[in-house]
Design a protein around this motif. Structure first.
Motif, mmCIF file in Angstrom:
data_model
loop_
_atom_site.group_PDB
_atom_site.id
_atom_site.type_symbol
_atom_site.label_atom_id
_atom_site.label_comp_id
_atom_site.label_asym_id
_atom_site.label_seq_id
_atom_site.Cartn_x
_atom_site.Cartn_y
_atom_site.Cartn_z
ATOM 1 N N SER A 113 0.827 -1.210 0.000
ATOM 2 C CA SER A 113 0.000 0.000 0.000
ATOM 3 C C SER A 113 0.855 1.251 0.000
ATOM 4 C CB SER A 113 -0.920 0.008 1.225
ATOM 5 O OG SER A 113 -1.688 -1.170 1.292
ATOM 6 N N ALA A 114 1.933 1.232 0.773
ATOM 7 C CA ALA A 114 2.810 2.410 0.861
ATOM 8 C C ALA A 114 3.468 2.697 -0.487
ATOM 9 C CB ALA A 114 3.877 2.186 1.928
ATOM 10 N N PHE A 115 3.926 1.654 -1.182
ATOM 11 C CA PHE A 115 4.526 1.857 -2.501
ATOM 12 C C PHE A 115 3.516 2.466 -3.466
ATOM 13 C CE2 PHE A 115 7.913 -1.549 -1.710
ATOM 14 C CZ PHE A 115 8.944 -0.622 -1.693
ATOM 15 N N ALA A 116 2.276 1.943 -3.471
ATOM 16 C CA ALA A 116 1.253 2.440 -4.389
ATOM 17 C C ALA A 116 0.817 3.859 -4.026
ATOM 18 C CB ALA A 116 0.055 1.501 -4.401
ATOM 19 N N ALA A 117 0.786 4.158 -2.728
ATOM 20 C CA ALA A 117 0.394 5.509 -2.291
ATOM 21 C C ALA A 117 1.399 6.545 -2.780
ATOM 22 C CB ALA A 117 0.279 5.558 -0.775
ATOM 23 N N GLN A 118 2.668 6.162 -2.850
ATOM 24 C CA GLN A 118 3.689 7.070 -3.382
ATOM 25 C C GLN A 118 3.454 7.355 -4.862
ATOM 26 O OE1 GLN A 118 7.423 5.146 -2.648
ATOM 27 N NE2 GLN A 118 7.192 5.194 -0.431
ATOM 28 N N ASP A 119 2.769 6.422 -5.527
ATOM 29 C CA ASP A 119 2.540 6.530 -6.971
ATOM 30 C C ASP A 119 1.110 6.996 -7.235
ATOM 31 O OD1 ASP A 119 3.048 6.446 -9.627
ATOM 32 O OD2 ASP A 119 3.396 4.307 -9.770
ATOM 33 N N HIS A 120 0.733 8.094 -6.595
ATOM 34 C CA HIS A 120 -0.546 8.769 -6.846
ATOM 35 C C HIS A 120 -1.771 7.969 -6.383
ATOM 36 C CE1 HIS A 120 1.979 11.439 -9.120
ATOM 37 N NE2 HIS A 120 2.287 10.498 -9.975
ATOM 38 N N GLY A 121 -1.628 7.081 -5.421
ATOM 39 C CA GLY A 121 -2.786 6.407 -4.852
ATOM 40 C C GLY A 121 -3.537 5.540 -5.835
ATOM 41 N N ASP A 122 -2.815 4.806 -6.663
ATOM 42 C CA ASP A 122 -3.403 3.985 -7.717
ATOM 43 C C ASP A 122 -3.677 2.579 -7.188
ATOM 44 O OD1 ASP A 122 -3.897 2.429 -9.995
ATOM 45 O OD2 ASP A 122 -2.613 3.674 -11.253
ATOM 46 N N ALA A 123 -4.970 2.217 -7.067
ATOM 47 C CA ALA A 123 -5.333 0.899 -6.529
ATOM 48 C C ALA A 123 -4.903 -0.221 -7.467
ATOM 49 C CB ALA A 123 -6.831 0.828 -6.272
ATOM 50 N N ARG A 124 -4.932 0.037 -8.781
ATOM 51 C CA ARG A 124 -4.490 -0.993 -9.733
ATOM 52 C C ARG A 124 -3.045 -1.383 -9.456
ATOM 53 N NH1 ARG A 124 -7.348 -1.713 -14.562
ATOM 54 N NH2 ARG A 124 -9.211 -0.425 -14.737
ATOM 55 N N LYS A 125 -2.218 -0.362 -9.181
ATOM 56 C CA LYS A 125 -0.807 -0.640 -8.947
ATOM 57 C C LYS A 125 -0.604 -1.346 -7.612
ATOM 58 C CE LYS A 125 0.857 2.903 -12.063
ATOM 59 N NZ LYS A 125 1.539 4.190 -12.262
ATOM 60 N N ALA A 126 -1.423 -1.011 -6.624
ATOM 61 C CA ALA A 126 -1.337 -1.710 -5.339
ATOM 62 C C ALA A 126 -1.688 -3.180 -5.512
ATOM 63 C CB ALA A 126 -2.277 -1.054 -4.327
ATOM 64 N N ILE A 127 -2.750 -3.449 -6.254
ATOM 65 C CA ILE A 127 -3.183 -4.842 -6.477
ATOM 66 C C ILE A 127 -2.162 -5.590 -7.325
ATOM 67 C CG2 ILE A 127 -4.964 -6.273 -7.549
ATOM 68 C CD1 ILE A 127 -6.960 -3.987 -6.782
ATOM 69 N N ASP A 128 -1.628 -4.929 -8.360
ATOM 70 C CA ASP A 128 -0.599 -5.556 -9.197
ATOM 71 C C ASP A 128 0.622 -5.943 -8.368
ATOM 72 O OD1 ASP A 128 -1.914 -5.550 -11.600
ATOM 73 O OD2 ASP A 128 -1.049 -3.690 -12.321
ATOM 74 N N LEU A 129 1.046 -5.029 -7.504
ATOM 75 C CA LEU A 129 2.221 -5.259 -6.661
ATOM 76 C C LEU A 129 1.976 -6.418 -5.699
ATOM 77 C CD1 LEU A 129 4.991 -3.910 -6.349
ATOM 78 C CD2 LEU A 129 4.018 -2.494 -4.550
ATOM 79 N N PHE A 130 0.784 -6.432 -5.118
ATOM 80 C CA PHE A 130 0.386 -7.488 -4.182
ATOM 81 C C PHE A 130 0.393 -8.848 -4.887
ATOM 82 C CE2 PHE A 130 -3.268 -9.095 -1.320
ATOM 83 C CZ PHE A 130 -2.405 -9.415 -0.293
ATOM 84 N N ARG A 131 -0.070 -8.875 -6.151
ATOM 85 C CA ARG A 131 -0.098 -10.122 -6.919
ATOM 86 C C ARG A 131 1.310 -10.538 -7.353
ATOM 87 N NH1 ARG A 131 -1.971 -8.363 -11.230
ATOM 88 N NH2 ARG A 131 -0.079 -8.573 -12.463
#
Length: 448
Positions: free
Chosen positions: A267-285
């Motif tokens: 979540s912290a990585f994705a929040a740094q990248d403009h709060g993009d949920a797609r990127k959070a989910i991609d990273l988690f996967r």
């Protein structure tokens, strides 16, 4: 052993390895980590107002009335597609129980280059949704004939339909003149007017999704008046909301395989990248995919960090494809300064980076460009968002220099550039490059 026996043995070996990989996976239901998956409402986080608005706007479809057109806008990965698809799915199920024929036609405009192609894609999706033949060729007939077939499909198969145009602003078409009407403007006008002009028997509504808050400004006056949408605004997710989103998809993994800290870090990585949920989910996967590739039975923070590096590397590689060799060498010389430095450098002095650049051009036996050329190349790197820069004074009488800070991990940038065939020689001379970098750093600080 006969050839047939060899082939059978190989087939059994492949099958066994495939089955073993599936059985030992850290995933239980990987589909939950597809960012475009239509999910249950209890997995929707931080979008209560948007969810309420879209439910309100689509409710008339269940009462035999026409829903309004909608414009959903906000940055990428903020839940626009997620919410509209989730609500439409529920409307579809409720309409079916009432005996109503409700249809959802979806197209993503990102890869559609013309108005004609967009109309044909609508025909394709409507025919698929209705379970009938398309009955119109992709080429060889006019756009009007395709549009007539689309209206015919809607009239014959649906009482009410909502058309979802995702990334609608990318459907610009071929505009030979700056004053030409964009393709999306023409399409929105045609779809919005279909019911009023008697082109279809049922109700038709359009939900246009865009990242551009100024989208309506580029519509033709007729299209703007006819479309006249209800606005639904989507803002960035914050780190806490991203964490809640991932928590609600935790069951994509097997019990007990996620170490503590995996979800907060993703979540912290994705929040740094403009709060993009797609990127959070991609990273988690991707963290889980890395664990599977390595044959490990738990997902730890190292996997998340490696997934983030892979994502940065992929993004950097895509951005770098059009750079010339000289620009790549300039960017590489700058990136390796913090990588090899024995000091903790947060920013790279242009003076140091240019001298490293000179050493690398000698090593590679390529043209050595001037300092002004190097600075020009780095200005371009800044426009690509590889780096940011700031001017710094070196003290009285010593002038001003630029300092570069990398947006992504400089080590990832360096590794990505090193894969370029012209930089392979540098990889084999790491010790020499490291000594050059640190010598130039020490010279710089002694002179400051």
């Amino acid at each position: 052993m006969a050839d047939g026996d060899d082939e059978q043995s190989l087939s059994q070996s492949i099958k066994g390895r495939l089955q073993e990989g599936a059985q030992n996976s850290v995933f239980r239901d990987k589909g939950l980590l597809d960012p475009d998956a239509v999910i249950d409402e209890d997995r929707i986080v931080g979008r209560d107002q948007q969810l309420d608005d879209i439910i309100t706007y689509l409710r008339p479809a269940l009462q035999g009335n026409r829903p309004p057109n909608m414009l959903l806008y906000g940055p990428s990965g903020t839940g626009k597609s997620l919410i509209i698809n989730a609500v439409c799915q529920q409307v579809l199920e409720l309409a079916n129980t009432q005996g109503d024929e409700f249809g959802v036609i979806r197209i993503n405009c990102q890869t559609i280059k013309s108005h004609d192609r967009a109309v044909y894609r609508l025909v394709e999706d409507a025919a698929l949704e209705a379970g009938v033949d398309i009955e119109v060729p992709e080429s060889g007939v006019s756009t009007d004939q395709k549009l007539n077939r689309f209206y015919e499909l809607l009239s014959q198969n649906f009482d009410s339909v909502i058309i979802i145009l995702d990334e609608v602003d990318l459907l610009a078409g071929r505009q030979r003149d700056p004053n030409d009407e964009p393709a999306y403007s023409k399409l929105l006008y045609q779809l919005s007017r279909a019911s009023q002009l008697g082109r279809i028997d049922g109700h038709i509504s359009v939900a246009a999704l865009t990242n551009d808050p100024r989208f309506m400004e580029d519509l033709d006056g007729r299209a703007e008046s006819s479309f006249n949408p209800q606005d639904v605004v989507f803002s960035d997710y914050d780190a806490n909301q991203l964490q809640s989103i991932l928590e609600r998809r935790r069951d994509a993994y097997q019990d007990g395989v996620l170490e503590d800290g995996i979800i907060p870090l993703s979540s912290a990585f994705a929040a740094q990248d403009h709060g993009d949920a797609r990127k959070a989910i991609d990273l988690f996967r991707k963290a889980g995919e890395i664990a599977d590739r390595r044959g490990e039975d738990t997902v730890c923070e190292e996997h998340v960090r490696d997934a983030q590096k892979e994502a940065e590397r992929d993004r950097t590689l895509t951005q770098m494809q059009g750079l010339s060799t000289q620009k790549k060498i300039s960017l590489y010389a700058t990136a390796i300064v913090p990588v090899y430095s024995q000091r903790n450098l947060n920013a790279v002095p242009s003076t140091v980076a240019y001298r490293v650049y000179q050493s690398i051009t000698d090593l590679l036996d390529v043209d050595k460009k001037s300092r002004d050329s190097y600075l020009r190349y780095m200005n371009e790197a800044e426009t690509y968002n590889f780096v940011t820069s700031e001017k710094r004074g070196r003290g009285y009488g010593s002038g001003v220099h630029k300092e570069y800070t990398f947006v992504d991990d400089p080590e990832v940038v360096a590794e990505t550039l090193q894969a370029d065939i012209r930089l392979e020689e540098v990889e084999h001379n790491g010790d020499l490059i490291e000594s050059v970098v640190n010598a130039q750093i020490e010279d710089f600080f002694e002179a400051s």
